[in-house]
Enzyme design. Structure first.
Site, PDB file in Angstrom:
ATOM      1  N   PRO A  20       4.240   5.530  11.611  1.00 35.60           N
ATOM      2  CA  PRO A  20       3.558   6.514  12.459  1.00 35.60           C
ATOM      3  C   PRO A  20       3.272   5.907  13.830  1.00 35.60           C
ATOM      4  O   PRO A  20       2.538   4.932  13.935  1.00 35.60           O
ATOM      5  CB  PRO A  20       2.276   6.810  11.687  1.00 35.60           C
ATOM      6  CG  PRO A  20       2.110   5.694  10.715  1.00 35.60           C
ATOM      7  CD  PRO A  20       3.407   5.036  10.516  1.00 35.60           C
ATOM      8  N   ASP A  43       2.430   0.729  15.630  1.00 32.07           N
ATOM      9  CA  ASP A  43       2.539   1.245  14.274  1.00 32.07           C
ATOM     10  C   ASP A  43       1.110   1.448  13.764  1.00 32.07           C
ATOM     11  O   ASP A  43       0.377   0.476  13.531  1.00 32.07           O
ATOM     12  CB  ASP A  43       3.299   0.232  13.402  1.00 32.07           C
ATOM     13  CG  ASP A  43       3.517   0.758  11.992  1.00 32.07           C
ATOM     14  OD1 ASP A  43       2.788   1.687  11.581  1.00 32.07           O
ATOM     15  OD2 ASP A  43       4.418   0.229  11.304  1.00 32.07           O
ATOM     16  N   HIS A  44       0.723   2.728  13.582  1.00 35.15           N
ATOM     17  CA  HIS A  44      -0.688   3.034  13.288  1.00 35.15           C
ATOM     18  C   HIS A  44      -1.106   2.597  11.880  1.00 35.15           C
ATOM     19  O   HIS A  44      -2.277   2.564  11.554  1.00 35.15           O
ATOM     20  CB  HIS A  44      -0.947   4.536  13.487  1.00 35.15           C
ATOM     21  CG  HIS A  44      -2.268   4.825  14.135  1.00 35.15           C
ATOM     22  ND1 HIS A  44      -3.361   3.992  14.021  1.00 35.15           N
ATOM     23  CD2 HIS A  44      -2.681   5.862  14.922  1.00 35.15           C
ATOM     24  CE1 HIS A  44      -4.380   4.491  14.676  1.00 35.15           C
ATOM     25  NE2 HIS A  44      -3.999   5.636  15.255  1.00 35.15           N
ATOM     26  N   ARG A  45      -0.106   2.244  11.060  1.00 35.22           N
ATOM     27  CA  ARG A  45      -0.467   1.738   9.734  1.00 35.22           C
ATOM     28  C   ARG A  45      -1.141   0.386   9.856  1.00 35.22           C
ATOM     29  O   ARG A  45      -1.955   0.003   9.017  1.00 35.22           O
ATOM     30  CB  ARG A  45       0.807   1.565   8.860  1.00 35.22           C
ATOM     31  CG  ARG A  45       1.462   2.869   8.455  1.00 35.22           C
ATOM     32  CD  ARG A  45       2.790   2.595   7.777  1.00 35.22           C
ATOM     33  NE  ARG A  45       3.741   1.914   8.661  1.00 35.22           N
ATOM     34  CZ  ARG A  45       4.984   1.601   8.320  1.00 35.22           C
ATOM     35  NH1 ARG A  45       5.428   1.874   7.102  1.00 35.22           N
ATOM     36  NH2 ARG A  45       5.784   1.010   9.167  1.00 35.22           N
ATOM     37  N   VAL A  98      -2.023  -1.173  13.241  1.00 36.03           N
ATOM     38  CA  VAL A  98      -2.877  -1.359  14.411  1.00 36.03           C
ATOM     39  C   VAL A  98      -3.770  -0.131  14.584  1.00 36.03           C
ATOM     40  O   VAL A  98      -3.290   0.977  14.791  1.00 36.03           O
ATOM     41  CB  VAL A  98      -2.038  -1.584  15.670  1.00 36.03           C
ATOM     42  CG1 VAL A  98      -2.934  -1.931  16.848  1.00 36.03           C
ATOM     43  CG2 VAL A  98      -1.005  -2.684  15.442  1.00 36.03           C
TER      44      VAL A  98
END
Lengths: 457, 363
Positions: free
Chosen positions: A255, A429-431, A433
């Protein structure tokens, strides 16, 4: 009676080729010794060539406008028997006895001579021969090769259409040094149309470059003609296929979240300027990208999670930086990386970036150099755009985009002043950070760009 | 002395120079003309040979025949000459084999002649160096006491040839100073041919070049360099003065480089065409031919000279094509008088390199 060929001599010092400007004789014409047969233009001057033989012109072996390498035959003459054969200054086999394949042999000889490590050079004394084994020159570069007349299989050279070539006629009207003339020729700039700024009306390098960039702007205005076919099919393969796979994998597994910050890069630009002028950095390319890289390395140490890899089971945080630099190449986008870039001094980093870019441009980047990157920068500013939302390199969780740096209004102490402003964009990468870490990281990079002295930290 | 129409007249104030012409007879005049025509033909043939790939470079003396032939014959039998690289005319007045000049430009010989025997020293390719060499030699003549003895078999003088461009080199100023302070028996012969490659003489000096020596204590005189008689008389007089112990002097011969600087140069890029026309109208051979015809010399003579020129051209062409490559060791032979390990090493390397070539059919 015998057939004699005149090979293009080096009329300057170390010239390797010349252009035939005009022929003064045609097949069937009678020529005498020292009669001017043609005009050639070298890198230095226009020169008339006198004929070394007397007789009747058999054929012209090069056309007007042709660029001929030194040592290649340009004319053959049915000599009236009075041929002087050059001594061994440049030739060991001046007379080729076979009759059937004679012409080919001469051409081969000329070709073998011409391919002999000759690099075009403007002045000086020719390119030095490299070591190693080389074939002995069989026929003189400069000497007339003589061929018996019994040959029947002479290829016929298409008749030369006399045309008035005035290529360099205008060169007397302009003042420009030979390297500048060469530059103009290379850039396709007509010197007679360049406005000169030098002393006494001399055309300078800048004048030519300016004229060339103006010309290219106008060239860009010409849109290609409408193509006749309705569709064009370009096979998806190679680099393009690899790019597509990586982009899809990245975009649909991680994401993406992108954030941006505008920053005053004036001090960075000044710092770059000072580095460029310093003797310590002589010979290495110093660019804003270098400072950006250094800023990112500093920010990574303060925010280590942006320099990690997601594996579903665990997050691997790298305590080293394999610094990826996105490079546009003729074959497409590739992202080689600089291994352990965080351990490099500023100078070493500058060298590494320059080398990486050069390797990529030449298309010589190896798979090894593209493997195991940990974080990436993409310098889209060089294409004149402000920012963008880059897609992550698979296996990485952060990519930074450096936008163009240009003078813009900026508020300092409640007043609008002109500063060098740029936009830093970054995708994460929102997983891995979270928003706060991402923001801090980008802020840290931005603060170094605003005040490079922070690197002293 | 000679008007463009070939009329000979010596102004009263130059009577001392006029005396030198009075000693000449018609045979001398014919010799002057023959040599000027010969050197021009030689020059043109060499230019063509360079264009045909037979020489790496050719340096034309076209247009400067009078300055060189006239001056060359003004040099005495004991005197030494230090030329630049364009003095083909001076060379033939002292018996230099023209083929040896071609050998240098073809790259088969470093020097070409023995300066001890010919008194005509080797061509100096590096600008203005010969002026210092000449000064040193002239100082040596002084030390040897070969000046002003009154014995014409003993007394010597030295002459050095250089161009307008060379005067802007420090060497010429240094030479003028040393020559003046040591009262060296030296004549500075400057052929002002108006162009130093592409730099006009106006960028070399703002005062006439013959005045350049005044401040050093070297008196100067300007002479029409396209007048062979004037060049002869002025050189002969100043060489006599030097031999007699009167010290150095400077001659500026005003002439024109009709050709290019060398075959690597294209003067049409920087030189106005009307300037060339102006000087071609003052051609030294044409002017002297008019003079000779006024003396009653007829067509026979000029036809004979033209024929001799054709023969010379053919001979030059044949001998140039027949030239052999010299052995490799010549490159190293005269670097040191005694064997030297570094030179030996370089020679061994070159021989190995040459031997590494494959002999065989081209593929």
């Amino acid at each position: 009676m015998s057939l004699a060929q005149f090979n293009l001599p080096d009329v300057g010092e170390g010239l390797t080729e010349a252009e035939i400007v005009s022929w003064k004789v045609a097949p069937g014409d009678k020529v005498s010794v020292n009669q001017v047969i043609c005009e050639i233009e070298t890198a230095k001057s226009i020169v008339e060539l006198p004929c070394p033989f007397s007789g009747v012109v058999e054929e012209l072996l090069a056309k007007e406008g042709d660029t001929v390498e030194v040592g290649k035959p340009i004319i053959s003459v049915q000599s009236d028997g009075n041929i002087l054969v050059a001594g061994p200054i440049t030739t060991s086999i001046p007379i080729i006895p076979e009759s059937s394949s004679t012409h080919q042999a001469v051409a081969d000889v000329a070709a073998s001579v011409a391919s002999d490590e000759n690099k075009p050079n403007l002045v000086g004394y020719g390119s030095s021969a490299h070591g190693g084994t080389r074939r002995k020159r069989a026929a003189g570069i400069n000497s007339p090769a003589v061929v018996p007349a019994s040959t029947s299989s002479m290829p016929i050279v298409s008749p030369v259409v006399p045309s008035s070539v005035a290529a360099a006629a205008s060169s007397t009207d302009v003042i420009a040094k030979p390297p500048i003339r060469k530059l103009a020729k290379d850039l396709n700039v007509d010197l007679s149309k360049v406005s000169a700024t030098g002393l006494a009306g001399e055309i300078t390098r800048e004048d030519v470059v300016n004229a060339a960039s103006q010309a290219s702007v106008f060239r860009n205005l010409t849109t290609p003609a409408q193509k006749t076919e309705r569709e064009e099919r370009i096979p998806v393969k190679g680099v393009r296929k690899a790019i597509a796979t990586a982009m899809v994998q990245s975009a649909f597994t991680a994401p993406h979240v992108s954030i941006f910050v505008d920053v005053d890069a004036t001090r960075t630009m000044e710092y770059v300027k000072r580095l460029k002028a310093s003797t310590d950095f002589a010979g290495v390319k110093v660019t804003p990208l270098l400072l950006m890289a250094k800023a990112m390395m500093w920010a990574v140490r303060r925010n280590p999670t942006v320099n990690s890899t997601w594996t579903d089971k665990e997050i691997i945080v790298h305590n080293y930086v394999n610094f990826g630099v996105a490079a546009a190449t003729p074959r497409g986008l590739i992202v080689p990386n600089i291994k352990d870039a965080d351990r490099m001094s500023l100078f070493e980093l500058a060298q590494a970036i320059e080398e990486l870019a050069a390797t990529a441009r030449e298309g010589k980047t190896t798979p090894e150099q593209m493997k195991d990157g940990t974080i990436t920068i993409t310098n889209i500013g060089v294409f004149g755009v402000d920012t963008g939302t880059p897609i992550l390199n698979p296996g990485q969780v952060a990519i930074v985009a450096l936008g163009s740096i240009r003078p813009k209004p900026w508020v300092v102490n409640n007043e609008i002043v002109i500063r060098q402003v740029t936009t830093i964009g970054a995708t994460f990468d929102h997983r891995v950070v979270d928003g706060d870490v991402a923001s801090r990281f980008v802020q840290d990079v931005a603060s170094v760009i605003e005040e490079p002295a922070l690197l002293l930290d | 002395m000679l008007s463009p129409e070939g009329i000979f007249e010596v102004p009263a104030e130059y009577a001392e120079y006029g005396k030198y012409i009075e000693r000449l007879n018609l045979d001398d005049f014919l010799k002057f003309y023959r040599d000027m025509a010969r050197i021009r033909r030689f020059d043109n043939e060499c230019t063509a040979l360079q264009r045909q790939g037979q020489m790496g470079l050719w340096v034309q003396a076209l247009g400067q025949e009078a300055a060189q032939i006239g001056s060359g014959y003004g040099v005495g039998p004991n005197d030494h000459m230090f030329p630049s690289y364009r003095e083909h005319g001076v060379a033939i007045t002292h018996g230099i084999d023209l083929m040896s000049i071609i050998k240098i430009m073809r790259g088969v010989n470093h020097g070409g002649w023995n300066p001890e025997e010919t008194r005509f020293h080797l061509y100096a390719i590096v600008l203005a160096t010969q002026v210092l060499h000449a000064t040193g030699y002239a100082m040596g003549v002084n030390f040897d006491g070969l000046v002003g003895t009154g014995n014409p078999d003993v007394d010597q003088a030295v002459i050095t040839y250089f161009g307008d461009g060379a005067t802007a080199e420090g060497d010429v100023s240094e030479a003028l100073l040393f020559a003046a302070t040591t009262k060296a028996p030296l004549v500075f012969f400057c052929q002002n041919n108006q162009w130093a490659i592409s730099s006009p003489v106006s960028s070399q000096t703002v005062v006439p070049l013959y005045l350049r020596g005044e401040g050093f204590g070297v008196p100067g005189i300007q002479v029409d360099g396209n007048d062979v008689l004037a060049c002869y008389a002025v050189t002969a007089k100043h060489m006599d003065d030097a031999r007699n112990g009167l010290g150095p002097s400077l001659i500026e011969a005003l002439t024109y480089r009709v050709g290019a600087h060398t075959t690597s140069d294209d003067p049409t890029k920087y030189r106005p065409a009307d300037e060339l026309e102006y000087w071609q109208a003052r051609d030294p051979l044409l002017r002297f031919e008019k003079f000779l015809r006024r003396q009653g010399v007829g067509d026979d003579f000029f036809e004979e000279v033209a024929k001799a020129g054709d023969e010379l051209a053919e001979q030059i062409r044949a001998e140039t094509f027949a030239m052999q490559n010299p052995p490799l060791e010549n490159i190293f032979r005269h670097v040191y008088s005694d064997p030297h390990p570094m030179v030996a090493e370089q020679q061994a390397w070159l021989e190995g390199y040459e031997a590494s070539f494959e002999e065989g059919e081209p593929s």
